[in-house]
Design an enzyme around this catalytic site. Structure first.
Site, PDB file in Angstrom:
ATOM      1  N   THR A   1       0.853  -1.206   0.000  1.00  0.00           N
ATOM      2  CA  THR A   1       0.000   0.000   0.000  1.00  0.00           C
ATOM      3  C   THR A   1       0.880   1.245   0.000  1.00  0.00           C
ATOM      4  O   THR A   1       1.944   1.240   0.633  1.00  0.00           O
ATOM      5  CB  THR A   1      -0.882  -0.001   1.270  1.00  0.00           C
ATOM      6  N   GLY A   2       0.416   2.295  -0.670  1.00  0.00           N
ATOM      7  CA  GLY A   2       1.124   3.575  -0.589  1.00  0.00           C
ATOM      8  C   GLY A   2       1.430   4.143  -1.959  1.00  0.00           C
ATOM      9  O   GLY A   2       1.141   3.525  -2.998  1.00  0.00           O
TER      10      GLY A   2
ATOM     11  N   GLY B   1       0.576   4.612   5.847  1.00  0.00           N
ATOM     12  CA  GLY B   1      -0.733   4.591   5.186  1.00  0.00           C
ATOM     13  C   GLY B   1      -1.773   3.815   5.964  1.00  0.00           C
ATOM     14  O   GLY B   1      -2.845   3.498   5.431  1.00  0.00           O
TER      15      GLY B   1
ATOM     16  N   GLU C   1      -0.558  -5.516   5.801  1.00  0.00           N
ATOM     17  CA  GLU C   1       0.743  -5.629   5.127  1.00  0.00           C
ATOM     18  C   GLU C   1       1.578  -6.727   5.775  1.00  0.00           C
ATOM     19  O   GLU C   1       2.223  -7.526   5.088  1.00  0.00           O
ATOM     20  CB  GLU C   1       1.479  -4.288   5.202  1.00  0.00           C
TER      21      GLU C   1
ATOM     22  N   LYS D   1      14.059   7.143   2.340  1.00  0.00           N
ATOM     23  CA  LYS D   1      13.609   6.148   3.333  1.00  0.00           C
ATOM     24  C   LYS D   1      14.756   5.382   4.000  1.00  0.00           C
ATOM     25  O   LYS D   1      14.546   4.695   4.993  1.00  0.00           O
ATOM     26  CB  LYS D   1      12.660   5.133   2.662  1.00  0.00           C
TER      27      LYS D   1
ATOM     28  N   LYS E   1       6.834   0.658   8.942  1.00  0.00           N
ATOM     29  CA  LYS E   1       5.764   0.761   7.953  1.00  0.00           C
ATOM     30  C   LYS E   1       4.472   1.146   8.656  1.00  0.00           C
ATOM     31  O   LYS E   1       4.362   1.043   9.861  1.00  0.00           O
ATOM     32  CB  LYS E   1       5.572  -0.585   7.236  1.00  0.00           C
ATOM     33  N   GLY E   2       3.517   1.592   7.849  1.00  0.00           N
ATOM     34  CA  GLY E   2       2.209   1.928   8.413  1.00  0.00           C
ATOM     35  C   GLY E   2       1.822   3.376   8.254  1.00  0.00           C
ATOM     36  O   GLY E   2       0.786   3.797   8.759  1.00  0.00           O
TER      37      GLY E   2
HETATM   38  C1  5RP Z   1       1.407   1.971   4.231  1.00  0.00           C
HETATM   39  C2  5RP Z   1       2.878   1.771   4.237  1.00  0.00           C
HETATM   40  C3  5RP Z   1       3.639   2.340   3.083  1.00  0.00           C
HETATM   41  O1  5RP Z   1       4.346   1.311   2.473  1.00  0.00           O
HETATM   42  C4  5RP Z   1       4.579   3.387   3.591  1.00  0.00           C
HETATM   43  O2  5RP Z   1       3.834   4.366   4.320  1.00  0.00           O
HETATM   44  C5  5RP Z   1       5.308   4.075   2.432  1.00  0.00           C
HETATM   45  O3  5RP Z   1       4.403   4.805   1.673  1.00  0.00           O
HETATM   46  P1  5RP Z   1       4.846   5.668   0.417  1.00  0.00           P
HETATM   47  O4  5RP Z   1       5.253   4.715  -0.646  1.00  0.00           O
HETATM   48  O5  5RP Z   1       3.593   6.442   0.072  1.00  0.00           O
HETATM   49  O6  5RP Z   1       5.961   6.576   0.851  1.00  0.00           O
HETATM   50  O7  5RP Z   1       3.461   1.192   5.107  1.00  0.00           O
HETATM   51  O8  5RP Z   1       0.823   1.510   5.428  1.00  0.00           O
END
Ligand code: 5RP
Length: 233
Positions: A37-38, A106, A112, A130, A103-104
């Protein structure tokens, strides 16, 4: 005479698109693919749609990703319909030099982690921002059963963390699982495996957003000079 202009460094958005496309190399013909997700995963989903006739479909980690997959014509299987997945592809809020992640961001961390646990390999796709040495600068998401939120916040205070319930539009955000998210700042997580085990057994915690037991096997990191492959096994 003008010297040839060098190509501009890719933006963060382009880095996400590059790693999304690079992740296709980890998808096998006929696979059911675990999909995270994301915003980075959204780029991967766009890339996956270009080979959708070569795969069987996906197991998704959130309602948001399910909607995107279906909109692009990629079949989505329920987690319980599938025994094991060859690969899980997901982003991260932080990843360290051992493949441990936070993570999290989103709010999809629990699903996940479930799909990651069901997969033989975790391919993390992330832009260069990251990559960290020590986890904890990003506010650590923890999914909690609402009645336990205050207690969990007090427990983090004992560890030196400042925790608050995540809100959207002035009210507590509700996850796909009907729970709340507590975000914790002020932590420096030097023992991700031990920390994950400890917090996961606090009453009322559904999942902590440290992915150490489900760490990445590979990270495809988008950088100014292209995609770097970091291997952790
Ligand atoms: C969602 C997640 C995403 O993988 C994490 O927040 C990274 O998101 P993005 O790709 O938008 O930077 O853990 O729960």
């Amino acid at each position: 005479m003008n010297s040839p202009a060098s190509a501009p460094a890719p933006s963060q958005d382009e880095q996400k698109a590059q790693v999304g496309r690079a992740a296709l190399a980890h998808v096998g013909r006929g696979d059911i693919v675990g999909v995270g997700t994301g915003s980075t995963v959204n780029k991967f989903i766009e890339a996956l749609a270009t080979i959708k006739d070569d795969i069987r479909g996906a197991v998704s980690s959130s309602a948001a990703s399910t909607e995107r997959l279906l909109a692009l014509g990629i079949p989505v299987f329920d987690c319980n319909e599938v025994e094991e997945l060859a690969v899980y592809i997901d982003g991260a809020d932080e990843i360290d030099g051992r493949g441990y992640m936070i993570k999290g961001g989103g709010a999809a961390l629990t699903r996940e982690k479930i799909v990651a646990a069901q997969s033989r390999r975790f391919i993390c796709i992330a832009d260069a921002s990251k990559r960290v040495n020590t986890l904890g600068a990003f506010p650590l998401p923890v999914e909690v059963i609402p009645m336990a939120a205050r207690r969990v916040i007090r427990q983090f205070a004992r560890l030196g963390g400042v925790a608050r319930v995540r809100e959207r539009d002035g009210v507590a955000l509700v996850t796909d699982n009907g729970q709340h998210i507590v975000d914790v700042t002020g932590l420096r997580i030097t023992d991700p495996l031990g920390f994950e085990s400890e917090v996961n057994q606090w009453p009322g915690v559904v999942t902590v957003g440290v992915f150490a037991h489900q760490r990445a096997n590979v990270c495809l990191l988008g950088t100014a000079s292209g995609v770097q492959t970091l291997r952790f096994d």
